[in-house]
Scaffold this active site. Sequence first.
Site, PDB file in Angstrom:
ATOM      1  N   ASP A  70       0.809  -1.224   0.000  1.00  0.00           N
ATOM      2  CA  ASP A  70       0.000   0.000   0.000  1.00  0.00           C
ATOM      3  C   ASP A  70       0.837   1.266   0.000  1.00  0.00           C
ATOM      4  OD1 ASP A  70       0.940  -0.410   2.570  1.00  0.00           O
ATOM      5  OD2 ASP A  70      -1.022  -0.614   3.497  1.00  0.00           O
ATOM      6  N   ASP A 139      -7.979  -2.517  13.917  1.00  0.00           N
ATOM      7  CA  ASP A 139      -9.340  -2.829  13.483  1.00  0.00           C
ATOM      8  C   ASP A 139      -9.359  -4.052  12.558  1.00  0.00           C
ATOM      9  OD1 ASP A 139      -8.114  -1.746  11.279  1.00  0.00           O
ATOM     10  OD2 ASP A 139      -9.552  -0.105  10.989  1.00  0.00           O
ATOM     11  N   HIS A 141      -7.385  -4.415   9.898  1.00  0.00           N
ATOM     12  CA  HIS A 141      -7.055  -4.150   8.492  1.00  0.00           C
ATOM     13  C   HIS A 141      -5.760  -4.824   8.080  1.00  0.00           C
ATOM     14  CE1 HIS A 141      -4.997  -0.201   9.841  1.00  0.00           C
ATOM     15  NE2 HIS A 141      -4.054  -0.810   9.162  1.00  0.00           N
ATOM     16  N   GLU A 146      -9.698  -1.673   5.056  1.00  0.00           N
ATOM     17  CA  GLU A 146     -10.390  -1.354   6.312  1.00  0.00           C
ATOM     18  C   GLU A 146     -11.677  -2.183   6.425  1.00  0.00           C
ATOM     19  OE1 GLU A 146      -8.973   0.408   8.488  1.00  0.00           O
ATOM     20  OE2 GLU A 146      -8.289   2.376   7.787  1.00  0.00           O
TER      21      GLU A 146
HETATM   22  C1  GLP Z   1      -0.528   0.451   8.549  1.00  0.00           C
HETATM   23  C2  GLP Z   1      -0.185  -0.392   7.321  1.00  0.00           C
HETATM   24  C3  GLP Z   1      -0.438  -1.861   7.561  1.00  0.00           C
HETATM   25  C4  GLP Z   1       0.171  -2.288   8.886  1.00  0.00           C
HETATM   26  C5  GLP Z   1      -0.486  -1.508   9.996  1.00  0.00           C
HETATM   27  C6  GLP Z   1      -0.002  -1.905  11.384  1.00  0.00           C
HETATM   28  O1  GLP Z   1      -1.845   0.840   8.606  1.00  0.00           O
HETATM   29  N1  GLP Z   1      -0.912   0.035   6.164  1.00  0.00           N
HETATM   30  O2  GLP Z   1       0.099  -2.608   6.479  1.00  0.00           O
HETATM   31  O3  GLP Z   1      -0.002  -3.657   9.076  1.00  0.00           O
HETATM   32  O4  GLP Z   1      -0.199  -0.137   9.790  1.00  0.00           O
HETATM   33  O5  GLP Z   1       1.200  -1.253  11.681  1.00  0.00           O
HETATM   34  P1  GLP Z   1       2.101  -1.532  12.921  1.00  0.00           P
HETATM   35  O6  GLP Z   1       2.896  -2.747  12.572  1.00  0.00           O
HETATM   36  O7  GLP Z   1       2.977  -0.322  13.035  1.00  0.00           O
HETATM   37  O8  GLP Z   1       1.209  -1.725  14.085  1.00  0.00           O
END
Ligand code: GLP
Length: 243
Positions: A70, A139, A141, A146
């Site tokens: 992404d 959440d 995702h 989402e």
């Molecule tokens: C972002 C990314 C996700 C990732 C998520 C969790 O929203 N788009 O791909 O998994 O954050 O991030 P973290 O590992 O910092 O909790």
Amino acid sequence: MLHTNIIVAPTPEAVGAAAADVFEALIHAKPACVIGLATGSTPLPLYRELIAREKAGKLDFSRVRSANLDEYKGLAPDHPQSYRRFMQENLFDHISIKPENTIVPDGLAADVPAMCEAYEKQIETWGGVDLQLLGIGHDGHIGFNEPEDHFPAMTHEVALTAMTREANKRFFDSLDEVPTAAFTMGIGTVMAARKIVMVVTGADKHDILMQSFFGPVTPQVPASILQFHPDVTLICDAAAWGK
Ligand code: GLP
């Protein structure tokens, strides 16, 4: 839960090392493999481990291709908070992967449907993703898919939820600067990967981890779809796994 392998490692570093083992095995078996990569804090120990293993001569990224999950809409590749920049700084600049063999959705795409289609096409031309790395949002995702009333199939634009913008604001100067939209591989793109590794660390991810792997499969918890994938390895630390 049908086909999930679960590894509970003591610390985030041990999660990174266990995930690196999966990447190492794939790259040895298929030097020109296609890997799907993720951003966020959770994959950082893995990326540090991959860099160290290549420096130690145990790994060779020179033929590997990578597609990121992404990117924020509206951020240029060199913006300090763009996911392209994150990948350069935390992995690509330190390994032998060729720049032309790394793709991240274009945050500045003028023609969004064309960019999304071209992204899918590039992955297809490479022969599909062999190993997709995932983190998870609070959440549920994955990528930036989402909670919704359906599972989106392909790479597409999404509006970010208040919860996700709040969680990601730690990287920006203020909440106002966090983009309100992003481009992400679809759930279909993720599910098409031949193998998936999800890394999850920290007690704050415990509830969503349980919901995702032991609760009902629903687009309200996007990661729950992984229960239907034939080859998922979940690697979490003891804090995320809980009792
Ligand atoms: C972002 C990314 C996700 C990732 C998520 C969790 O929203 N788009 O791909 O998994 O954050 O991030 P973290 O590992 O910092 O909790």
